[in-house]
Design a protein around this motif. Structure first.
Motif, PDB file in Angstrom:
ATOM      1  N   UNK A  92       0.818  -1.212   0.000  1.00  0.00           N
ATOM      2  CA  UNK A  92       0.000   0.000   0.000  1.00  0.00           C
ATOM      3  C   UNK A  92       0.853   1.264   0.000  1.00  0.00           C
ATOM      4  N   UNK A  93       2.026   1.215   0.586  1.00  0.00           N
ATOM      5  CA  UNK A  93       2.945   2.348   0.470  1.00  0.00           C
ATOM      6  C   UNK A  93       3.373   2.513  -0.990  1.00  0.00           C
ATOM      7  N   UNK A  94       3.568   1.407  -1.656  1.00  0.00           N
ATOM      8  CA  UNK A  94       3.918   1.450  -3.084  1.00  0.00           C
ATOM      9  C   UNK A  94       2.762   2.045  -3.903  1.00  0.00           C
ATOM     10  N   UNK A  95       1.532   1.680  -3.575  1.00  0.00           N
ATOM     11  CA  UNK A  95       0.380   2.256  -4.267  1.00  0.00           C
ATOM     12  C   UNK A  95       0.326   3.763  -4.051  1.00  0.00           C
ATOM     13  N   UNK A  96       0.696   4.198  -2.857  1.00  0.00           N
ATOM     14  CA  UNK A  96       0.732   5.638  -2.579  1.00  0.00           C
ATOM     15  C   UNK A  96       1.735   6.343  -3.487  1.00  0.00           C
ATOM     16  N   UNK A 139      -4.749  -2.648  15.082  1.00  0.00           N
ATOM     17  CA  UNK A 139      -4.181  -1.311  15.269  1.00  0.00           C
ATOM     18  C   UNK A 139      -5.327  -0.328  15.537  1.00  0.00           C
ATOM     19  N   UNK A 140      -5.934  -0.412  16.690  1.00  0.00           N
ATOM     20  CA  UNK A 140      -7.141   0.384  16.976  1.00  0.00           C
ATOM     21  C   UNK A 140      -6.892   1.875  17.115  1.00  0.00           C
ATOM     22  N   UNK A 141      -5.630   2.289  17.312  1.00  0.00           N
ATOM     23  CA  UNK A 141      -5.344   3.700  17.544  1.00  0.00           C
ATOM     24  C   UNK A 141      -5.339   4.524  16.256  1.00  0.00           C
ATOM     25  N   UNK A 142      -5.334   3.875  15.097  1.00  0.00           N
ATOM     26  CA  UNK A 142      -5.346   4.594  13.815  1.00  0.00           C
ATOM     27  C   UNK A 142      -6.659   5.392  13.694  1.00  0.00           C
ATOM     28  N   UNK A 143      -6.615   6.648  13.248  1.00  0.00           N
ATOM     29  CA  UNK A 143      -7.842   7.462  13.139  1.00  0.00           C
ATOM     30  C   UNK A 143      -8.648   7.098  11.881  1.00  0.00           C
ATOM     31  N   UNK A 144      -9.270   5.936  11.912  1.00  0.00           N
ATOM     32  CA  UNK A 144      -9.966   5.423  10.733  1.00  0.00           C
ATOM     33  C   UNK A 144     -11.101   6.336  10.280  1.00  0.00           C
ATOM     34  N   UNK A 145     -11.831   6.927  11.222  1.00  0.00           N
ATOM     35  CA  UNK A 145     -12.947   7.800  10.844  1.00  0.00           C
ATOM     36  C   UNK A 145     -12.438   9.010  10.064  1.00  0.00           C
ATOM     37  N   UNK A 146     -11.370   9.595  10.532  1.00  0.00           N
ATOM     38  CA  UNK A 146     -10.775  10.732   9.829  1.00  0.00           C
ATOM     39  C   UNK A 146     -10.333  10.333   8.420  1.00  0.00           C
ATOM     40  N   UNK A 147      -9.669   9.196   8.316  1.00  0.00           N
ATOM     41  CA  UNK A 147      -9.179   8.740   7.020  1.00  0.00           C
ATOM     42  C   UNK A 147     -10.325   8.489   6.044  1.00  0.00           C
ATOM     43  N   UNK A 148     -11.397   7.890   6.535  1.00  0.00           N
ATOM     44  CA  UNK A 148     -12.540   7.614   5.660  1.00  0.00           C
ATOM     45  C   UNK A 148     -13.264   8.900   5.278  1.00  0.00           C
ATOM     46  N   UNK A 149     -13.291   9.875   6.164  1.00  0.00           N
ATOM     47  CA  UNK A 149     -13.871  11.178   5.841  1.00  0.00           C
ATOM     48  C   UNK A 149     -13.078  11.845   4.721  1.00  0.00           C
ATOM     49  N   UNK A 150     -11.771  11.756   4.802  1.00  0.00           N
ATOM     50  CA  UNK A 150     -10.924  12.319   3.745  1.00  0.00           C
ATOM     51  C   UNK A 150     -11.093  11.555   2.439  1.00  0.00           C
ATOM     52  N   UNK A 186      -2.592  12.994   4.459  1.00  0.00           N
ATOM     53  CA  UNK A 186      -3.418  11.793   4.583  1.00  0.00           C
ATOM     54  C   UNK A 186      -2.557  10.533   4.564  1.00  0.00           C
ATOM     55  N   UNK A 187      -1.672  10.424   3.587  1.00  0.00           N
ATOM     56  CA  UNK A 187      -0.850   9.207   3.502  1.00  0.00           C
ATOM     57  C   UNK A 187       0.220   9.185   4.595  1.00  0.00           C
ATOM     58  N   UNK A 188       0.593  10.347   5.100  1.00  0.00           N
ATOM     59  CA  UNK A 188       1.530  10.380   6.227  1.00  0.00           C
ATOM     60  C   UNK A 188       0.941   9.646   7.421  1.00  0.00           C
ATOM     61  N   UNK A 189      -0.339   9.867   7.677  1.00  0.00           N
ATOM     62  CA  UNK A 189      -1.022   9.172   8.773  1.00  0.00           C
ATOM     63  C   UNK A 189      -1.127   7.680   8.467  1.00  0.00           C
ATOM     64  N   UNK A 190      -1.607   7.351   7.267  1.00  0.00           N
ATOM     65  CA  UNK A 190      -1.789   5.937   6.912  1.00  0.00           C
ATOM     66  C   UNK A 190      -0.476   5.163   6.997  1.00  0.00           C
ATOM     67  N   UNK A 230       0.467   1.298   7.813  1.00  0.00           N
ATOM     68  CA  UNK A 230       1.158   0.415   6.875  1.00  0.00           C
ATOM     69  C   UNK A 230       2.602   0.105   7.271  1.00  0.00           C
ATOM     70  N   UNK A 231       3.292   1.039   7.902  1.00  0.00           N
ATOM     71  CA  UNK A 231       4.660   0.751   8.333  1.00  0.00           C
ATOM     72  C   UNK A 231       4.705  -0.203   9.531  1.00  0.00           C
TER      73      UNK A 231
END
Length: 223
Positions: free
Chosen positions: A13-17, A78-89, A134-138, A143-144
């Motif tokens: 997924x980093x490669x896709x980015x 990885x529950x700490x990831x801000x999934x709601x924010x990412x999906x909003x973006x 956005x990808x900085x967070x992901x 992914x890392x």
């Protein structure tokens, strides 16, 4: 898709980015050149339309995979990831991709190229503004970290195939999107991505049967 011996969906997924990051830069750079020149360069017209169409399809499919498969899979791990924010973006980008598709349709109609190019530029700039933070967070929060999770090789291979199959079902046409993905990557990353495709795709379809359909994009692609 990243390595048969030690698969890692995070690296994929980093490669896709990287594909999206480069195509944003290439797309916006060419839009600016066309605006300076008073319209789309006729020799690049077909390739540019195909390139932007592929970009829109690729990014839309990428976000659909993340929303519907990737995030639900990794949320318990990885529950700490801000999934709601990412999906909003993702939703914001989806709206901007619709604007890009509208701009492409206007360009194809040849009614007002300058207005169409300005519409495309506005949408590209807005996506670019969202994309980098956005990808900085992901990447840093999700992914890392995949490689350090307790996911065995068989499970990783299984989810890679599931994600890949879903992506293919939600993008297209393959004769544009596959070469677009491969040739927006460095040779090293391209080889890693290509390893996840059937040999018929990389050795027969892309360089042979499909070439007449995607070759117009070559001025925008990496060799």
């Amino acid at each position: 898709m990243s390595n048969e011996k030690k698969p890692n969906i995070g690296e994929d997924f980093i490669r896709f980015h990287r594909i999206v990051t480069r195509s944003l830069e290439v797309g916006l750079g060419n839009i600016n050149e066309f605006l300076k020149g008073g319209g789309v360069d006729k020799s690049k017209r077909e390739g540019f339309l195909n390139y932007v169409e592929s970009f829109s399809s690729f990014l839309d499919g990428h976000h659909k995979v993340e929303n519907q498969l990737v995030f639900p899979y990794f949320k318990p791990l990885l529950p700490e990831v801000p999934y709601v924010q990412l999906m909003t973006e993702h939703k914001e980008v989806e709206s901007l991709l619709q604007e890009i598709n509208s701009g492409l349709n206007s360009l194809r109609s040849k009614k007002d190229e300058i207005s169409s190019l300005k519409q495309l530029k506005s949408s590209f700039v807005k996506i670019d503004h969202i994309w980098h933070p956005h990808i900085q967070i992901e990447e840093t929060q999700l992914f890392q970290k995949v490689g350090s999770l307790n996911i065995n090789m068989d499970e990783m291979t299984s989810i890679q195939k599931k994600f890949s199959d879903f992506f293919q079902e939600h993008t297209g046409p393959a004769y544009l999107v596959v070469p677009f993905a491969l040739y927006n990557l460095s040779p090293e990353d391209r080889a890693l991505l290509a390893a996840g495709f059937p040999e018929m795709v990389t050795k027969q379809l892309v360089p042979g049967d499909w070439k007449d359909k995607w070759i117009s994009m070559q001025p925008f692609l990496l060799r």
